[in-house]
Structure formats: structure tokens, C-alpha cells
Design an enzyme around this catalytic site. Structure first.
Site, PDB file in Angstrom:
ATOM      1  CB  THR A  13      -0.961  -0.083   1.064  1.00 23.54           C
ATOM      2  OG1 THR A  13      -1.739  -1.110   1.249  1.00 23.54           O
ATOM      3  CG2 THR A  13      -1.739   1.447   1.487  1.00 23.54           C
ATOM      4  CB  SER A  59       2.537  -7.955   1.160  1.00 25.09           C
ATOM      5  OG  SER A  59       1.721  -7.843   2.095  1.00 25.09           O
ATOM      6  CB  THR A  92       0.577  -3.557   6.312  1.00 23.53           C
ATOM      7  OG1 THR A  92      -0.894  -3.638   5.602  1.00 23.53           O
ATOM      8  CG2 THR A  92       0.877  -2.177   6.265  1.00 23.53           C
ATOM      9  CG  ASP A  93      -2.553  -7.310   3.891  1.00 22.12           C
ATOM     10  OD1 ASP A  93      -2.862  -6.614   4.955  1.00 22.12           O
ATOM     11  OD2 ASP A  93      -3.481  -7.148   3.169  1.00 22.12           O
TER      12      ASP A  93
HETATM   13  C1  SIN Z   1      -0.251  -5.130   1.310  1.00 22.84           C
HETATM   14  O1  SIN Z   1      -0.122  -5.852   1.948  1.00 22.84           O
HETATM   15  O2  SIN Z   1       0.374  -5.300   0.061  1.00 22.84           O
HETATM   16  C2  SIN Z   1      -1.483  -4.437   0.810  1.00 22.84           C
HETATM   17  C3  SIN Z   1      -2.013  -3.783   2.335  1.00 22.84           C
HETATM   18  C4  SIN Z   1      -1.059  -2.999   2.807  1.00 22.84           C
HETATM   19  O3  SIN Z   1       0.067  -2.667   2.491  1.00 22.84           O
HETATM   20  O4  SIN Z   1      -1.563  -2.428   3.837  1.00 22.84           O
END
Ligand code: SIN
Length: 314
Positions: A13, A59, A92-93
Site C-alpha cells: 500500500t 503482499s 502490511t499484510d
Molecule cells: C499489502 O499488504 O501489500 C496491501 C496492504 C497494505 O500494504 O496495507
């Protein structure tokens, strides 16, 4: 002489693009390149940065091949004398899993810091630029290697976490990461890391780290996670074992209890290596477990899967 900081991009993100500034959830992750992320932070103009886009993905789709490439790129950059530290931009995931994988296979002698964002780069008020600046300040801080020797770190929302303890604890809020019962290692305040508590003991690489870096990922052991829950269908265990599963992490209920149907299904599967973790978001399994071996270091199920996969790389 001031050393360079290498920034490796993997997507997420933090590099996400939405149709409007109000889009916080309807956006596409992993769109902008590292140069664009860095140029959004004027304070970075004076830093000695080297940029490399290693991947560009959401991710949730992280895979073993990308992990291996990322770890090899980290190792190659870390070996260069002019490089002082690495910062990795990541979704983040699955950030906590990548952080633990890198911790397990690198135990780096220079800081490696992952960062991320909860809002896309196109948001009215994106969190990525501040997180990137904070991560670079942690990477550049001479105290980082003393406070967290050999550690892979995550910096998000001004908090500094260790790879071993960090996990995503909220699907939306900006401060989406926590270290559970473990304290944050520190904070970034007004551009300066502030370290809390005593230095961490030096981190060690997994004994099979070299194998993870050199073995084709198609030959990595197949290890899965299964949650024990009300009404769980234990036929999944048998089907997976028949299909060639080599390791299984059970995310047990509460203090590592497992549904009796799953326990019965596991009993005859002597070739399957099983580790027990808990599906509780915080805390660790305490007391003696009668049947299953607990995951090391009280790792959460997803990090325990990585450690078991490395254990099985014989
Ligand atoms: C991801 O994990 O690539 C998408 C969600 C995020 O980064 O918050």
C-alpha cells in the site's frame, strides 16, 4: 565517512494508487516505483540512498521465490562496505512473515528495517512518507546496531518493533502493528529514534539459513498452518498429508488446546512434523503440552510455519 542506505522496494500500500484522495481501501497496491516514494519525502534529498525495486506486489501474494530473491539481494548489499543499512518497503499484510524470514536467514550485521503504509500514496494524507522517513532514520542511527544487534526491525506509525514479535493487529488503523506482550523497542520522535530499555541479545540465523538461500524454492518443504476451531473438519489433515504435506503448524485454541478430532487425525501421521502455536493474538502457551511440540520462541502460527519449513530443510 557516512555510509549509504539501500532502499529495496517490494510493493504494498505504501506504493499503492487510488482513483481519488479519499480512497483508503479501493486502491491498487504496488504501483509506484521507489523513486516516486522517495521523491515524496523532501527530507530524504540529502540522504545517500541507493534504490532497488526487488518486487512490486500486494503482499497478500508474497511467495517463497520473492523471499529468496529479497534475502539474496539483502545479503549482496550488506556485504558491500559502503552500505550501512537496508530499508525495505513492504505491504502490511504479510510484513511480519517477511521480517521473520529475513531474520531467520540473515541475522544481519547491519540494520535491516521494514516499513509500510496503511494508506495508499495517493491518499489525502498518506502515512507512507513519514513511515519511510522514520525507517531511514532508524536504519541510519548508530545506536540501532547496538540496541538490536543482528535484528531485523519493523517501523510503522513511529514505533520500532522486532521481527520476532511484531504482527499486524488491525486491518485499517494507521497504527496497525503491535508486539503483543513485548514492549516496543523504541519510537521515532521528531525524526530521531528513541530507544527503550536494554539492548536485545544478538540475533542468530537459523542453522539451515544457507539452504533457504541456495535451494530452489520448488524444493522447499511444504508446511501449512491449520487452525483448530469449533466444528473443525479433521479430514483436511489427512488429505494434506496424503498430498505430501511435510510439516503442519496447528494454531490451537487458547493455551494450545486442539480439537479432539484433529488430535485423532494426527495420531497415525508419524511422518508429518507438527508444531503447536496458539491462535490467541497475544501471550504464549504456558505449562506442559501432553502431545504436540510447541513452536519455538512462542512464535505466532505464520512465523512458526517459516521456522518449521527451515527446520525441515535437511
Ligand atoms: C499489502 O499488504 O501489500 C496491501 C496492504 C497494505 O500494504 O496495507
Amino acid at each position: 565517512m557516512q555510509k549509504n542506505i539501500v532502499v529495496l522496494g517490494t510493493g504494498g500500500t505504501i506504493a499503492g494508487v487510488g482513483a481519488s484522495g479519499a480512497d483508503h481501501t479501493a486502491y491498487v497496491a504496488g504501483q509506484l516505483g521507489l523513486a516516486e516514494l522517495v521523491s515524496a519525502v523532501p527530507q530524504l534529498a540529502a540522504e545517500r540512498l541507493q534504490l532497488e525495486q526487488v518486487a512490486q506486489l500486494d503482499s497478500k501474494d508474497m511467495d517463497h521465490a520473492t523471499w529468496q530473491t529479497l534475502a539474496l539481494r539483502c545479503a549482496a548489499w550488506l556485504a558491500q562496505p559502503q552500505v550501512g543499512a537496508i530499508v525495505i518497503t513492504h505491504g502490511t499484510d504479510t510484513l511480519e512473515e517477511t521480517a521473520w524470514f529475513l531474520q531467520s536467514v540473515l541475522a544481519p550485521t547491519k540494520p535491516v528495517v521494514l516499513t509500510c503504509a496503511m494508506r495508499p500514496a495517493t491518499a489525502l494524507s498518506p502515512d507512507g512518507p513519514q513511515n519511510l522517513l522514520d525507517a531511514i532514520s532508524v536504519a541510519a542511527d548508530p545506536r540501532t546496531a547496538l540496541q538490536a544487534p543482528g535484528a531485523v526491525l519493523a517501523v510503522c506509525a513511529g514505533r520500532i518493533h522486532a521481527a520476532e514479535h511484531v504482527s499486524k493487529v488491525h486491518p485499517y488503523r494507521l497504527d496497525a502493528f503491535g508486539s503483543g506482550e513485548y514492549a516496543d523497542l523504541g519510537w521515532v520522535q521528531d525524526g530521531r529514534p528513541r530507544w527503550a530499555g536494554a539492548a536485545m541479545p544478538p540475533a542468530q540465523a537459523h542453522a539451515h539459513a544457507e539452504r533457504a538461500l541456495s535451494r530452489p524454492v520448488a524444493d522447499w518443504p511444504w508446511v501449512d498452518v491449520m487452525h483448530s476451531h469449533a466444528g473443525v473438519d479433521a479430514r483436511r489433515v489427512t488429505a494434506l498429508a496424503r498430498a505430501g504435506l511435510q510439516g503442519l503448524v496447528i494454531a490451537g485454541t487458547g493455551n494450545g488446546t486442539v480439537h479432539r478430532t484433529v488430535e485423532s487425525a494426527l495420531e497415525p501421521l508419524q511422518d508429518l512434523t507438527v508444531r503447536l502455536s496458539t491462535r490467541c493474538a497475544q501471550g504464549q502457551i504456558v505449562g506442559e503440552q501432553a502431545t504436540l511440540t510447541p513452536a519455538p520462541r512462542s512464535l505466532n502460527p505464520y512465523k512458526a510455519r517459516i521456522s518449521l519449513m527451515l527446520d525441515l530443510m535437511v
